[in-house]
Design an enzyme around this catalytic site. Structure first.
Site, short mmCIF file in Angstrom:
data_model
loop_
_atom_site.label_atom_id
_atom_site.label_comp_id
_atom_site.label_asym_id
_atom_site.label_seq_id
_atom_site.Cartn_x
_atom_site.Cartn_y
_atom_site.Cartn_z
N SER A 51 0.81 -1.22 0.00
CA SER A 51 0.00 0.00 0.00
C SER A 51 0.84 1.27 0.00
CB SER A 51 -0.95 0.00 1.20
OG SER A 51 -0.22 -0.11 2.40
N CYS A 81 -6.91 -6.27 0.30
CA CYS A 81 -5.65 -6.19 1.03
C CYS A 81 -5.05 -4.78 1.00
CB CYS A 81 -4.72 -7.26 0.50
SG CYS A 81 -3.63 -7.90 1.75
N ARG A 108 -2.33 -2.55 9.54
CA ARG A 108 -1.48 -3.14 8.48
C ARG A 108 -0.65 -4.29 9.04
NH1 ARG A 108 2.60 0.48 5.93
NH2 ARG A 108 2.74 -1.29 4.52
N ILE A 135 -2.12 -12.70 2.76
CA ILE A 135 -0.71 -12.48 2.43
C ILE A 135 -0.25 -11.19 3.09
CG2 ILE A 135 0.97 -12.25 0.56
CD1 ILE A 135 -1.20 -13.55 -1.30
N ARG A 136 0.54 -11.33 4.15
CA ARG A 136 0.94 -10.15 4.94
C ARG A 136 -0.25 -9.19 5.09
NH1 ARG A 136 5.53 -8.41 6.29
NH2 ARG A 136 5.42 -6.39 5.31
N HIS A 171 -7.38 -12.40 -0.40
CA HIS A 171 -7.18 -12.31 -1.86
C HIS A 171 -8.06 -13.28 -2.63
CE1 HIS A 171 -3.54 -9.76 -2.04
NE2 HIS A 171 -3.40 -10.17 -0.80
N GLU A 173 -8.78 -13.16 -5.65
CA GLU A 173 -8.32 -13.27 -7.05
C GLU A 173 -7.32 -14.42 -7.22
OE1 GLU A 173 -7.32 -11.16 -4.88
OE2 GLU A 173 -5.20 -10.67 -5.18
#
Ligand code: GLN
Length: 188
Positions: A51, A81, A108, A135-136, A171, A173
């Protein structure tokens, strides 16, 4: 006519969203610089990634103000995310907010280093059980009363809807489950 989706393509996992949305019949257009904003899309995707990098590139590319006003005017948005972080009105552990159109507080990298990436199964409201890839990932610490919570995983909010903004800490996707992308296209 195919729905036209603008996919923020500055950094991160934008190609995966395009693959999924194209398979569902949408026409994807990558947003990389101001010229890509000439034609207003019907919907917007803010992908995962980093980000802080996306925010910097949004400012440098001169796209920030136009995209923010699209969202404020009601354009449907799917944010995953890092995209969720860009939408959040508040970040509990960072000062670098971006669009601030989603009245939530986001943390975050909320799961720390040890749990940097993991997969969970959880119920998503209106959709059913989903395999969720983190993912993180961030999670959502607080939501304003008008925000609808769609999913909670391990005690933390991981998906919300606020009007036309659909924001996820995981996620969808990644993999083959297109149900959330279908839900997004139905919002248009
Ligand atoms: N850790 C990233 C950030 O803070 C988000 C991770 C992701 O988008 N998969 O921007």
């Amino acid at each position: 006519m195919a729905k036209r989706i603008g996919v923020l393509a500055l950094q991160g996992a934008f190609a995966e969203h395009e693959t999924m949305l194209s398979a569902l019949g949408a026409a994807c257009h990558e947003l990389r610089n101001r010229n890509d904003l000439a034609e207003k899309p019907d919907g917007l995707v803010l992908p995962g990634g980093e980000s802080t990098v996306q925010r910097k590139l949004l400012m440098e590319s001169g796209m920030f103000a136009s995209i923010k006003s699209w969202i404020e005017e009601g354009m449907p948005v799917l944010a995953t995310c890092a995209g969720l972080i860009l939408l959040a009105e508040h970040l509990s552990n960072d000062e670098r907010t971006c669009f601030k159109t989603l009245p939530v507080t986001v943390r975050r990298n909320a799961y720390g280093r040890q749990l940097g990436s993991f997969i969970a199964e959880a119920d998503v409201r209106y959709i059913g059980t989903m395999r969720q890839n983190f993912i993180r990932a961030p999670y959502i610490e607080q939501v304003s009363p008008k925000v609808e919570v769609l999913s909670e995983t391990a005690g933390h909010i991981t998906a919300v809807r606020y009007g036309h903004q659909l924001a996820l800490a995981f996620h969808p996707e990644v993999g083959h489950d297109t149900r959330l992308h279908e839900a997004f296209l139905r919002m248009i």
